[in-house]
Design a protein around this motif. Structure first.
Motif, PDB file in Angstrom:
ATOM      1  N   ALA A 182       0.953  -1.090  -0.113  1.00 18.05           N
ATOM      2  CA  ALA A 182      -0.064   0.056   0.262  1.00 18.05           C
ATOM      3  C   ALA A 182       0.863   1.304  -0.040  1.00 18.05           C
ATOM      4  O   ALA A 182       2.116   1.227   0.326  1.00 18.05           O
ATOM      5  CB  ALA A 182      -0.855  -0.169   1.299  1.00 18.05           C
ATOM      6  N   GLN A 183       0.448   2.268  -0.550  1.00 16.63           N
ATOM      7  CA  GLN A 183       1.177   3.715  -0.633  1.00 16.63           C
ATOM      8  C   GLN A 183       0.139   4.792  -0.069  1.00 16.63           C
ATOM      9  O   GLN A 183      -0.148   5.558  -1.095  1.00 16.63           O
ATOM     10  CB  GLN A 183       1.869   3.739  -1.768  1.00 16.63           C
ATOM     11  N   PRO A 184      -0.077   4.742   1.209  1.00 18.86           N
ATOM     12  CA  PRO A 184      -0.903   6.013   1.617  1.00 18.86           C
ATOM     13  C   PRO A 184      -0.373   7.394   1.314  1.00 18.86           C
ATOM     14  O   PRO A 184       0.964   7.550   1.444  1.00 18.86           O
ATOM     15  CB  PRO A 184      -1.271   5.900   2.944  1.00 18.86           C
ATOM     16  N   LEU A 185      -1.203   8.314   0.766  1.00 10.46           N
ATOM     17  CA  LEU A 185      -0.635   9.762   0.930  1.00 10.46           C
ATOM     18  C   LEU A 185      -1.502  10.510   2.064  1.00 10.46           C
ATOM     19  O   LEU A 185      -2.866  10.466   2.110  1.00 10.46           O
ATOM     20  CB  LEU A 185      -1.089  10.211  -0.445  1.00 10.46           C
ATOM     21  N   ALA A 186      -0.723  11.395   2.726  1.00 13.55           N
ATOM     22  CA  ALA A 186      -1.525  12.180   3.564  1.00 13.55           C
ATOM     23  C   ALA A 186      -0.547  13.428   3.843  1.00 13.55           C
ATOM     24  O   ALA A 186       0.572  13.222   4.245  1.00 13.55           O
ATOM     25  CB  ALA A 186      -2.063  11.626   4.633  1.00 13.55           C
ATOM     26  N   GLY A 187      -1.026  14.801   3.771  1.00  9.76           N
ATOM     27  CA  GLY A 187      -0.205  15.700   3.884  1.00  9.76           C
ATOM     28  C   GLY A 187       0.141  16.103   2.328  1.00  9.76           C
ATOM     29  O   GLY A 187       0.909  15.365   1.630  1.00  9.76           O
ATOM     30  N   SER A 188      -0.347  17.389   2.156  1.00  7.98           N
ATOM     31  CA  SER A 188      -0.167  17.794   0.792  1.00  7.98           C
ATOM     32  C   SER A 188       0.352  19.312   0.536  1.00  7.98           C
ATOM     33  O   SER A 188      -0.110  19.938   1.603  1.00  7.98           O
ATOM     34  CB  SER A 188      -1.477  17.447  -0.170  1.00  7.98           C
ATOM     35  N   LYS A 208       2.629  19.504  11.378  1.00  6.01           N
ATOM     36  CA  LYS A 208       1.108  19.185  11.211  1.00  6.01           C
ATOM     37  C   LYS A 208       0.920  18.255  10.161  1.00  6.01           C
ATOM     38  O   LYS A 208       0.102  17.384  10.443  1.00  6.01           O
ATOM     39  CB  LYS A 208       0.278  20.536  10.882  1.00  6.01           C
ATOM     40  N   ASP A 209       1.449  18.266   9.044  1.00  5.13           N
ATOM     41  CA  ASP A 209       1.448  17.551   7.716  1.00  5.13           C
ATOM     42  C   ASP A 209       1.991  16.009   8.362  1.00  5.13           C
ATOM     43  O   ASP A 209       1.492  14.936   7.960  1.00  5.13           O
ATOM     44  CB  ASP A 209       2.058  17.657   6.746  1.00  5.13           C
ATOM     45  N   LEU A 210       3.141  16.116   9.156  1.00  3.62           N
ATOM     46  CA  LEU A 210       3.506  14.570   9.709  1.00  3.62           C
ATOM     47  C   LEU A 210       2.755  13.916  10.522  1.00  3.62           C
ATOM     48  O   LEU A 210       2.630  12.739  10.370  1.00  3.62           O
ATOM     49  CB  LEU A 210       5.132  14.902  10.069  1.00  3.62           C
ATOM     50  N   ALA A 211       1.989  14.639  11.600  1.00  8.61           N
ATOM     51  CA  ALA A 211       1.207  14.215  12.446  1.00  8.61           C
ATOM     52  C   ALA A 211       0.230  13.596  11.481  1.00  8.61           C
ATOM     53  O   ALA A 211      -0.447  12.570  11.906  1.00  8.61           O
ATOM     54  CB  ALA A 211       0.739  15.148  13.188  1.00  8.61           C
ATOM     55  N   GLU A 212      -0.537  14.299  10.717  1.00 13.87           N
ATOM     56  CA  GLU A 212      -1.648  14.019   9.762  1.00 13.87           C
ATOM     57  C   GLU A 212      -1.084  12.460   9.195  1.00 13.87           C
ATOM     58  O   GLU A 212      -2.204  11.733   9.126  1.00 13.87           O
ATOM     59  CB  GLU A 212      -2.040  14.884   8.916  1.00 13.87           C
ATOM     60  N   HIS A 213      -0.371  12.535   8.399  1.00 14.85           N
ATOM     61  CA  HIS A 213       0.258  11.524   7.975  1.00 14.85           C
ATOM     62  C   HIS A 213       0.215  10.207   8.848  1.00 14.85           C
ATOM     63  O   HIS A 213       0.125   8.933   8.344  1.00 14.85           O
ATOM     64  CB  HIS A 213       1.663  11.733   7.083  1.00 14.85           C
ATOM     65  N   ARG A 214       0.890  10.215   9.988  1.00 15.64           N
ATOM     66  CA  ARG A 214       1.158   9.166  11.146  1.00 15.64           C
ATOM     67  C   ARG A 214      -0.160   8.535  11.262  1.00 15.64           C
ATOM     68  O   ARG A 214      -0.123   7.353  11.432  1.00 15.64           O
ATOM     69  CB  ARG A 214       1.777   9.742  12.431  1.00 15.64           C
ATOM     70  N   TYR A 215      -1.338   9.248  11.536  1.00 14.54           N
ATOM     71  CA  TYR A 215      -2.606   9.007  11.487  1.00 14.54           C
ATOM     72  C   TYR A 215      -3.007   7.513  10.630  1.00 14.54           C
ATOM     73  O   TYR A 215      -3.581   6.546  10.857  1.00 14.54           O
ATOM     74  CB  TYR A 215      -3.665   9.880  11.462  1.00 14.54           C
ATOM     75  N   VAL A 216      -2.747   8.217   9.232  1.00 13.48           N
ATOM     76  CA  VAL A 216      -3.057   7.293   7.940  1.00 13.48           C
ATOM     77  C   VAL A 216      -2.130   5.745   8.082  1.00 13.48           C
ATOM     78  O   VAL A 216      -2.600   4.814   7.951  1.00 13.48           O
ATOM     79  CB  VAL A 216      -2.797   8.051   6.939  1.00 13.48           C
ATOM     80  N   VAL A 217      -0.930   6.134   8.235  1.00 13.88           N
ATOM     81  CA  VAL A 217       0.124   5.006   8.229  1.00 13.88           C
ATOM     82  C   VAL A 217      -0.360   4.075   9.381  1.00 13.88           C
ATOM     83  O   VAL A 217      -0.343   2.789   9.169  1.00 13.88           O
ATOM     84  CB  VAL A 217       1.350   5.092   8.429  1.00 13.88           C
ATOM     85  N   ALA A 218      -0.645   4.518  10.583  1.00 14.95           N
ATOM     86  CA  ALA A 218      -0.834   3.758  11.830  1.00 14.95           C
ATOM     87  C   ALA A 218      -2.184   2.948  11.479  1.00 14.95           C
ATOM     88  O   ALA A 218      -2.214   1.697  11.904  1.00 14.95           O
ATOM     89  CB  ALA A 218      -0.966   4.464  12.981  1.00 14.95           C
ATOM     90  N   ALA A 219      -3.120   3.576  10.997  1.00 16.55           N
ATOM     91  CA  ALA A 219      -4.407   2.883  10.721  1.00 16.55           C
ATOM     92  C   ALA A 219      -4.314   1.568   9.757  1.00 16.55           C
ATOM     93  O   ALA A 219      -4.931   0.571  10.103  1.00 16.55           O
ATOM     94  CB  ALA A 219      -5.336   3.753  10.276  1.00 16.55           C
ATOM     95  N   GLY A 232       4.239  10.298   1.298  1.00 19.08           N
ATOM     96  CA  GLY A 232       3.756   9.153   0.984  1.00 19.08           C
ATOM     97  C   GLY A 232       4.554   8.114   1.764  1.00 19.08           C
ATOM     98  O   GLY A 232       5.791   8.213   2.058  1.00 19.08           O
ATOM     99  N   THR A 233       4.067   6.907   2.216  1.00 20.23           N
ATOM    100  CA  THR A 233       4.781   5.839   2.880  1.00 20.23           C
ATOM    101  C   THR A 233       4.380   4.618   2.309  1.00 20.23           C
ATOM    102  O   THR A 233       3.422   4.058   2.145  1.00 20.23           O
ATOM    103  CB  THR A 233       4.187   5.917   4.273  1.00 20.23           C
TER     104      THR A 233
END
Length: 370
Positions: free
Chosen positions: A171-177, A199-210, A240-241
């Motif tokens: 998977a390659q989620p994107l969050a923070g733009s 702010k964007d790194l925190a938002e991205h961590r929510y996605v990756v963790a989920a 993206g991660t």
């Protein structure tokens, strides 16, 4: 059709339509269908646009369409909601998030534009224009009639929900733009700022963790990088991660895995149910925007497949005279409503420019960054 850089898949014909994503997954599990193609809605409880195709063709290399000639003139007919109303929605969400100690942490809010064509616009012509605008990008075209919608969904999504090949899943989620700039120095600075944004790194961590939490029970190995990468499209910078793992079971299909992670915080929020309910109460039914489009073989046939998040997309009516495009952004407690509005405008540019609509040319949409 789903097009990636190294392959494209085409589903032909229809053996049967499948009412919901859960019904489709069950039909593949019990062997009554061998493959599924189409679209999953944002709210998986709603009717899906999934079919069991007569044939599923997997071709090496990307889809290479013929150039589009004689494209119709298209204009923005309406915005839903208005720009000011979207600002208010974001401001209200920020206030809710700030007051929600231990509760709602992120919610993704979207807006749409209704486009009107002077002559019929073919969905495949929009797909061709999107491919021409970004030859490296992914692409999808799918019929929404199995869900009772006289339309096709066309898009150039940069985000992989899940891909499954054998027992390997990714998977390659994107969050923070951040919007791109035509000025090279400004553009590089925006990328650096995004990579350093708390702010964007925190938002991205929510996605990756989920996503990691959803995949972990299905995998005996899961690799999750500690930090995201910077990714680009012609219109946007993204965090993206790349997540990858090995599944425990050979019997799972790519659709099973997609349903385990959808909707992610990248297009919904966190916690999922609270964010989804906030979105539905605020926006109403999203339909297939921020759902998923893709394909899967049954577990008995290997279960391979891939699903892209349905963003950077438009729903084109069967008569070709109207289309609706969407864009959204993740809202957290320290989001700025004006910046969020600019972000949606930059994301809408992917579809608008492919249709020959310049967002900055209309005074009501003059928010495009330089």
């Amino acid at each position: 059709m789903l097009c990636r850089n190294n392959y494209h898949v085409v589903g032909n014909g229809r053996i049967r339509s499948l009412g919901t994503a859960a019904e489709a997954a069950q039909a593949m599990a019990d062997g009554s269908v061998r493959a599924v193609v189409g679209a999953i809605p944002f709210d998986v409880r709603e009717r899906a646009a999934l079919t069991a195709p007569e044939t599923l063709e997997v071709h090496d290399g990307p889809w290479r369409p013929a150039p589009v000639t004689g494209a119709p003139r298209i204009r923005i007919d309406a915005m839903e909601p208005s720009l000011e109303a979207h600002r208010r929605r974001v401001a209200d969400a920020v206030a809710t998030l700030a007051a929600s100690a231990g509760g709602l942490q992120k919610v993704v809010l979207a807006r749409s534009v209704l486009l009107r064509a002077e002559e019929p616009l073919a969905a495949w012509d929009l797909a061709s224009a999107l491919r021409s605008a970004d030859p490296r990008g992914s692409l999808f075209v799918t019929d929404l009639s199995p869900a009772g919608r006289a339309a096709a969904l066309v898009g150039a999504s940069p985000e992989v929900l899940v891909r499954k090949v054998g027992t390997r899943v990714s998977a390659q989620p994107l969050a923070g733009s951040a919007p791109r700039s035509t000025d090279a120095a400004v553009d590089r600075a925006r990328g650096r700022a995004l990579a350093a944004s708390a702010k964007d790194l925190a938002e991205h961590r929510y996605v990756v963790a989920a996503i990691a939490d959803a995949l972990a029970p299905l995998c005996h190995r899961l690799d999750v990088p500690d930090r995201p990468e910077l990714m680009t499209t012609p219109a946007m910078w993204h965090l993206g991660t790349p997540i990858s793992g090995e599944l425990r079971s050979h019997d799972l299909s790519a659709l099973d895995v997609a349903l385990a992670v959808h909707p992610t915080p990248a297009i919904c929020g966190t916690p999922t149910v609270r964010a989804r309910d906030h979105i539905l109460a605020t926006e109403g039914d999203r339909g297939f925007y921020s759902g998923a489009v893709g394909w899967a073989r049954s577990g008995r046939d290997g279960g391979d497949g891939e699903w892209m998040v349905a963003i950077r997309c438009a729903e084109v009516s069967d008569d070709g005279l109207t289309a609706r495009a969407w864009a959204g952004g993740g809202i957290v407690a320290d989001s700025d409503p004006d910046a969020e509005l600019v972000e949606t405008q930059a994301k809408l540019a992917t579809v608008l420019r492919a249709l020959g609509v310049d967002p900055a040319a209309d005074p009501t949409t003059d928010l495009s960054p330089t």
